[in-house]
Design a protein around this motif. Structure first.
Motif, PDB file in Angstrom:
ATOM      1  N   ALA A  12      -4.545  -9.356  -4.454  1.00  0.00           N
ATOM      2  CA  ALA A  12      -3.285  -9.796  -3.865  1.00  0.00           C
ATOM      3  C   ALA A  12      -2.729 -10.982  -4.631  1.00  0.00           C
ATOM      4  O   ALA A  12      -3.468 -11.715  -5.292  1.00  0.00           O
ATOM      5  N   VAL A  13      -1.421 -11.133  -4.531  1.00  0.00           N
ATOM      6  CA  VAL A  13      -0.745 -12.297  -5.090  1.00  0.00           C
ATOM      7  C   VAL A  13       0.305 -12.728  -4.075  1.00  0.00           C
ATOM      8  O   VAL A  13       0.921 -11.889  -3.415  1.00  0.00           O
ATOM      9  N   GLN A  14       0.460 -14.031  -3.912  1.00  0.00           N
ATOM     10  CA  GLN A  14       1.442 -14.538  -2.956  1.00  0.00           C
ATOM     11  C   GLN A  14       2.744 -14.828  -3.688  1.00  0.00           C
ATOM     12  O   GLN A  14       2.757 -15.435  -4.755  1.00  0.00           O
ATOM     13  N   PHE A  15       3.858 -14.377  -3.107  1.00  0.00           N
ATOM     14  CA  PHE A  15       5.176 -14.596  -3.691  1.00  0.00           C
ATOM     15  C   PHE A  15       5.701 -15.965  -3.278  1.00  0.00           C
ATOM     16  O   PHE A  15       5.754 -16.286  -2.101  1.00  0.00           O
ATOM     17  N   ASN A  16       6.051 -16.773  -4.275  1.00  0.00           N
ATOM     18  CA  ASN A  16       6.622 -18.089  -4.019  1.00  0.00           C
ATOM     19  C   ASN A  16       7.801 -18.278  -4.977  1.00  0.00           C
ATOM     20  O   ASN A  16       7.613 -18.676  -6.123  1.00  0.00           O
ATOM     21  N   PRO A  17       9.024 -17.976  -4.507  1.00  0.00           N
ATOM     22  CA  PRO A  17      10.185 -18.009  -5.396  1.00  0.00           C
ATOM     23  C   PRO A  17      10.536 -19.397  -5.925  1.00  0.00           C
ATOM     24  O   PRO A  17      11.347 -19.523  -6.830  1.00  0.00           O
ATOM     25  N   SER A  18       9.919 -20.434  -5.400  1.00  0.00           N
ATOM     26  CA  SER A  18      10.189 -21.792  -5.871  1.00  0.00           C
ATOM     27  C   SER A  18       9.672 -22.018  -7.291  1.00  0.00           C
ATOM     28  O   SER A  18      10.127 -22.921  -7.982  1.00  0.00           O
ATOM     29  N   ASP A  69       5.298 -14.180   1.248  1.00  0.00           N
ATOM     30  CA  ASP A  69       4.692 -12.868   1.495  1.00  0.00           C
ATOM     31  C   ASP A  69       3.610 -12.603   0.457  1.00  0.00           C
ATOM     32  O   ASP A  69       3.678 -13.088  -0.671  1.00  0.00           O
ATOM     33  N   TYR A  70       2.627 -11.812   0.835  1.00  0.00           N
ATOM     34  CA  TYR A  70       1.592 -11.388  -0.095  1.00  0.00           C
ATOM     35  C   TYR A  70       1.880  -9.957  -0.538  1.00  0.00           C
ATOM     36  O   TYR A  70       2.263  -9.111   0.271  1.00  0.00           O
ATOM     37  N   ILE A  71       1.695  -9.712  -1.833  1.00  0.00           N
ATOM     38  CA  ILE A  71       1.722  -8.353  -2.362  1.00  0.00           C
ATOM     39  C   ILE A  71       0.261  -7.947  -2.461  1.00  0.00           C
ATOM     40  O   ILE A  71      -0.520  -8.586  -3.169  1.00  0.00           O
ATOM     41  N   VAL A  72      -0.125  -6.915  -1.735  1.00  0.00           N
ATOM     42  CA  VAL A  72      -1.519  -6.489  -1.665  1.00  0.00           C
ATOM     43  C   VAL A  72      -1.661  -5.136  -2.358  1.00  0.00           C
ATOM     44  O   VAL A  72      -0.883  -4.215  -2.109  1.00  0.00           O
ATOM     45  N   LYS A  73      -2.657  -5.031  -3.226  1.00  0.00           N
ATOM     46  CA  LYS A  73      -2.973  -3.771  -3.895  1.00  0.00           C
ATOM     47  C   LYS A  73      -4.269  -3.260  -3.304  1.00  0.00           C
ATOM     48  O   LYS A  73      -5.313  -3.917  -3.398  1.00  0.00           O
ATOM     49  N   ASP A  74      -4.215  -2.095  -2.666  1.00  0.00           N
ATOM     50  CA  ASP A  74      -5.416  -1.573  -2.018  1.00  0.00           C
ATOM     51  C   ASP A  74      -6.316  -0.863  -3.022  1.00  0.00           C
ATOM     52  O   ASP A  74      -6.005  -0.781  -4.212  1.00  0.00           O
ATOM     53  N   GLY A  75      -7.417  -0.347  -2.553  1.00  0.00           N
ATOM     54  CA  GLY A  75      -8.401   0.298  -3.410  1.00  0.00           C
ATOM     55  C   GLY A  75      -7.908   1.564  -4.085  1.00  0.00           C
ATOM     56  O   GLY A  75      -8.505   2.051  -5.034  1.00  0.00           O
ATOM     57  N   PHE A  76      -6.812   2.124  -3.593  1.00  0.00           N
ATOM     58  CA  PHE A  76      -6.249   3.337  -4.171  1.00  0.00           C
ATOM     59  C   PHE A  76      -5.111   3.034  -5.150  1.00  0.00           C
ATOM     60  O   PHE A  76      -4.481   3.944  -5.675  1.00  0.00           O
ATOM     61  N   GLY A  77      -4.825   1.740  -5.347  1.00  0.00           N
ATOM     62  CA  GLY A  77      -3.757   1.352  -6.259  1.00  0.00           C
ATOM     63  C   GLY A  77      -2.384   1.300  -5.616  1.00  0.00           C
ATOM     64  O   GLY A  77      -1.378   1.144  -6.305  1.00  0.00           O
ATOM     65  N   ASN A  78      -2.333   1.434  -4.291  1.00  0.00           N
ATOM     66  CA  ASN A  78      -1.062   1.367  -3.565  1.00  0.00           C
ATOM     67  C   ASN A  78      -0.733  -0.076  -3.213  1.00  0.00           C
ATOM     68  O   ASN A  78      -1.631  -0.867  -2.925  1.00  0.00           O
ATOM     69  N   ILE A  81       3.191  -4.957   1.454  1.00  0.00           N
ATOM     70  CA  ILE A  81       3.681  -6.313   1.667  1.00  0.00           C
ATOM     71  C   ILE A  81       3.060  -6.801   2.972  1.00  0.00           C
ATOM     72  O   ILE A  81       3.059  -6.088   3.976  1.00  0.00           O
ATOM     73  N   CYS A  82       2.541  -8.015   2.955  1.00  0.00           N
ATOM     74  CA  CYS A  82       1.871  -8.568   4.135  1.00  0.00           C
ATOM     75  C   CYS A  82       2.385  -9.982   4.395  1.00  0.00           C
ATOM     76  O   CYS A  82       2.408 -10.817   3.483  1.00  0.00           O
ATOM     77  N   LYS A  83       2.778 -10.243   5.609  1.00  0.00           N
ATOM     78  CA  LYS A  83       3.231 -11.583   5.993  1.00  0.00           C
ATOM     79  C   LYS A  83       2.043 -12.548   5.942  1.00  0.00           C
ATOM     80  O   LYS A  83       0.902 -12.160   6.210  1.00  0.00           O
ATOM     81  N   PRO A  84       2.311 -13.822   5.594  1.00  0.00           N
ATOM     82  CA  PRO A  84       1.219 -14.788   5.406  1.00  0.00           C
ATOM     83  C   PRO A  84       0.295 -14.936   6.607  1.00  0.00           C
ATOM     84  O   PRO A  84      -0.929 -14.973   6.440  1.00  0.00           O
ATOM     85  N   ASP A  85       0.832 -14.991   7.815  1.00  0.00           N
ATOM     86  CA  ASP A  85      -0.020 -15.187   8.995  1.00  0.00           C
ATOM     87  C   ASP A  85      -0.949 -13.995   9.216  1.00  0.00           C
ATOM     88  O   ASP A  85      -2.121 -14.164   9.557  1.00  0.00           O
ATOM     89  N   VAL A  86      -0.460 -12.794   8.981  1.00  0.00           N
ATOM     90  CA  VAL A  86      -1.287 -11.593   9.129  1.00  0.00           C
ATOM     91  C   VAL A  86      -2.335 -11.540   8.020  1.00  0.00           C
ATOM     92  O   VAL A  86      -3.510 -11.266   8.275  1.00  0.00           O
ATOM     93  N   PHE A  87      -1.917 -11.834   6.792  1.00  0.00           N
ATOM     94  CA  PHE A  87      -2.837 -11.810   5.660  1.00  0.00           C
ATOM     95  C   PHE A  87      -4.006 -12.764   5.876  1.00  0.00           C
ATOM     96  O   PHE A  87      -5.164 -12.413   5.654  1.00  0.00           O
TER      97      PHE A  87
END
Length: 96
Positions: A12-18, A69-78, A81-87
Motif C-alpha cells: 500500500a501507499v498513502q496518497f498525500n497531494p501536499s 487515502d491508501y492505495i492498496v494492492k491485494d495478493g492478486f494484483g488488484n 482505495i481505502c480510507k485512512p481510518d479503515v486502513f
C-alpha cells in the motif's frame, strides 16, 4: 458459524497531494499510465484540466482519491482505495 479473515500481506501507499514526490510514488506504485490499471491525474476524462484529479482504476471502476487515502494492492494484483481510518484498523506494518 463464525469466520475469521486470514491474515494477508498487502502492499500500500498513502496518497498525500501536499508532496509533489508522492504523486510520482503513487504513479509508480500503480504502474504508470498504461493499461487498465492506471493512475490518472490532469487528463481525467477531459473534465477540468486546471485541476489535478487523481484516480485509480479498480475492480469497482475508476475511483477518485482524496487526501490521505491508501492505495492498496491485494495478493492478486488488484487495486483498492481505502480510507485512512479503515486502513489503520485493518492493517499493521509488517516491513518498512
Amino acid at each position: 458459524m463464525k469466520y475469521r479473515k486470514k491474515p494477508v500481506v498487502v502492499e500500500a501507499v498513502q496518497f498525500n497531494p501536499s508532496y509533489s514526490k508522492n504523486w510520482k510514488e503513487c504513479h509508480d506504485f500503480i504502474g504508470g499510465f498504461s493499461g487498465e490499471r492506471n493512475f490518472i491525474d490532469e487528463t481525467w476524462r477531459e473534465k477540468n484540466r486546471s485541476e489535478r484529479i487523481p484516480c485509480v482504476s479498480t475492480d469497482d471502476g475508476i475511483k477518485q482519491l482524496t487526501n490521505k487515502d491508501y492505495i492498496v494492492k491485494d495478493g492478486f494484483g488488484n487495486f483498492h482505495i481505502c480510507k485512512p481510518d479503515v486502513f489503520e484498523k485493518m492493517y499493521e506494518v509488517v516491513e518498512g
